[in-house]
Design an enzyme around this catalytic site. Structure first.
Site, short mmCIF file in Angstrom:
data_model
loop_
_atom_site.label_atom_id
_atom_site.label_comp_id
_atom_site.label_asym_id
_atom_site.label_seq_id
_atom_site.Cartn_x
_atom_site.Cartn_y
_atom_site.Cartn_z
N HIS A 194 0.30 -1.20 0.29
CA HIS A 194 0.41 0.45 -0.01
C HIS A 194 0.89 0.96 0.01
O HIS A 194 0.70 2.15 -0.58
CB HIS A 194 -0.99 -0.29 1.13
CG HIS A 194 -1.67 -0.84 0.79
ND1 HIS A 194 -1.71 -1.95 1.76
CD2 HIS A 194 -3.10 -0.72 0.41
CE1 HIS A 194 -2.70 -2.84 2.10
NE2 HIS A 194 -3.55 -2.07 1.25
N GLU A 204 -1.06 -4.19 -8.79
CA GLU A 204 -0.83 -5.04 -10.42
C GLU A 204 -1.55 -6.48 -9.64
O GLU A 204 -1.99 -7.33 -10.25
CB GLU A 204 -0.05 -5.05 -10.92
CG GLU A 204 0.16 -3.72 -11.91
CD GLU A 204 1.48 -3.61 -12.55
OE1 GLU A 204 3.04 -4.34 -12.14
OE2 GLU A 204 1.41 -3.01 -13.77
N LYS A 205 -1.10 -6.97 -8.27
CA LYS A 205 -1.78 -8.08 -7.67
C LYS A 205 -2.65 -8.80 -8.28
O LYS A 205 -2.87 -9.37 -8.48
CB LYS A 205 -1.13 -8.32 -5.91
CG LYS A 205 -1.25 -9.09 -5.58
CD LYS A 205 -1.07 -9.36 -3.94
CE LYS A 205 -2.07 -8.67 -3.43
NZ LYS A 205 -3.35 -9.15 -3.09
N SER A 265 0.61 -9.12 0.90
CA SER A 265 -1.27 -9.43 1.48
C SER A 265 -1.93 -8.42 2.43
O SER A 265 -0.85 -9.55 3.72
CB SER A 265 -1.72 -10.63 0.50
OG SER A 265 -2.91 -10.49 0.68
N SER A 266 -2.96 -8.00 2.80
CA SER A 266 -3.70 -8.13 4.30
C SER A 266 -3.76 -9.16 5.04
O SER A 266 -3.80 -9.22 6.03
CB SER A 266 -4.52 -7.17 3.91
OG SER A 266 -4.49 -6.06 3.43
#
Ligand code: PAF
Length: 284
Positions: free
Chosen positions: A37, A148-149, A185-186
C-alpha cells in the site's frame, strides 16, 4: 493529515486541496496497510500534488460473512503510517455512510466480473466496482492507484472507467514482495506459520511459468503449457489447495491458439482458510 469520516467532511477537505490548484490522487484501501500500500502512496505522491487515501472494509465484495468478520482491522496503525508518509487526508467512512439505508444501485462489468477469479468469487467484482465508483464520485480524483497483484480487479476498474467515461486516470503499481517472493497482502497475517512458508509456492509457480515461456513454447499451446507449469509447481506443495489458474491475453480474454503480445497468468490457491492470489504479466 486530515481524518474524515463523512462524505460531507471529505468533500470539504477535497475542495480546500483543490483550491490550491493541485491535482489529486486517490489510493483506495481496505486498511491493514503494508509495504505494498505504501508503494501505491509513494507512486501517487510522485505523480500528483495531493494524495487522499481511503480505508473501508467493503462488505459487498466479501461472499463469505466469516471472511469479512476475520478481515484484519488496524485503524490506528494505518492512520499513523499514512500520516508519516505525508498523505494529505484519509477518508474512513462507516458502512452506513457508503451504503445509506435503501441503497440499491450497483455497478457491474457484466462479463469480466463473472469469469476467472470472478467465477470462484461470485459477486466479488460487482462489490469492488460499486464501492470504487462511490469513492470516485465522493472524492473526484484526477487519478487513482491500484496494485497489479489484483490483476483482474485492475482490469475490471479500467474497463468500468472506460465504459462509464469516468474522468480520471487509473494507474497500476507493480506488486511488492516479501524476501521469499510472497506477494504482500493484508491476508498474509492470517496465515499459520506453516502456511505462510508454503505460500511462497505461488511466486515459484509464476517464476517457473515465466522461465518456461522464455524457453519458447510453441505459440499454439503456450497458454495451456504455462497453466500446466503453474499447476505442476503448486502440486509440489501439499499445503496449497489450487483454486484457479487462468492465462489471459491483453484484452483479458482467455489466451487460446497462437499467443502473441502481452499475456497475464493469474493463480489463486487456499492455504488453510486463507485464499491468496498472485499474477505475472509476460511479454510486456
Ligand atoms: O484492493 C482493495 O483493497 C479493494 O478491493 C478496494 C479496491 C479498496 C475496494 O474495496
Amino acid at each position: 493529515m486530515q481524518i474524515c469520516r463523512s462524505v460531507s467532511d471529505i468533500r470539504r477537505v477535497v475542495a480546500g486541496l483543490r483550491a490550491g490548484g493541485g491535482r489529486i490522487a486517490l489510493v483506495p484501501t481496505m486498511g491493514a496497510l503494508h509495504a505494498g500500500h505504501m508503494q501505491l502512496v509513494a507512486e501517487a505522491q510522485g505523480a500528483y500534488d495531493r494524495v487522499i487515501a481511503t480505508i473501508f472494509v467493503n462488505p459487498t465484495q466479501f461472499g463469505n460473512p466469516a471472511d469479512l468478520e476475520r478481515y484484519p482491522r488496524t485503524e490506528a496503525r494505518d492512520i499513523a503510517m499514512l500520516d508519516m508518509a505525508g498523505v494529505d487526508a484519509v477518508f474512513i467512512p462507516t458502512v452506513a455512510e457508503i451504503y445509506p439505508a435503501g441503497d440499491e444501485t450497483i455497478v457491474e462489468t457484466t462479463h469480466l466480473a463473472g469469469v476467472f477469479h470472478g467465477a470462484v468469487r461470485p459477486g466479488h467484482f460487482r462489490g469492488v466496482a460499486t464501492v470504487v465508483t462511490k469513492l470516485f464520485n465522493i472524492v473526484g480524483p484526477d487519478g487513482a492507484f491500484f496494485g497489479e497483484k489484483d490483476y483482474q480487479q485492475l482490469a475490471v476498474i479500467r474497463r468500468m472507467v472506460r465504459d462509464l467515461h469516468m474522468p480520471l486516470r487509473i494507474h497500476g503499481v507493480a506488486t511488492v514482495r516479501e524476501p521469499d517472493g510472497l506477494a504482500m497482502s493484508s491476508r498474509n497475517v492470517r496465515l499459520a506459520p506453516e502456511d505462510r512458508a508454503a505460500a511462497a509456492v505461488l511466486n515459484r509457480a509464476l517464476d517457473a511459468a515465466e522461465a518456461r515461456a522464455a524457453q519458447g513454447a510453441p505459440a499454439e499451446t503456450l497458454a495451456e503449457t504455462l497453466a500446466e507449469v503453474v499447476r505442476a509447481t503448486i502440486a509440489t506443495e501439499p499445503r496449497a489447495r489450487l483454486r484457479a489458474v487462468d492465462v489471459v491475453d491483453a484484452d483479458f480474454a482467455p489466451a487460446h491458439g497462437p499467443v502473441t503480445g502481452r499475456i497475464g497468468i493469474m493463480v489463486s490457491a487456499e492455504f488453510g482458510e486463507v485464499l491468496l492470489i498472485d499474477q505475472r504479466e509476460i511479454g510486456k
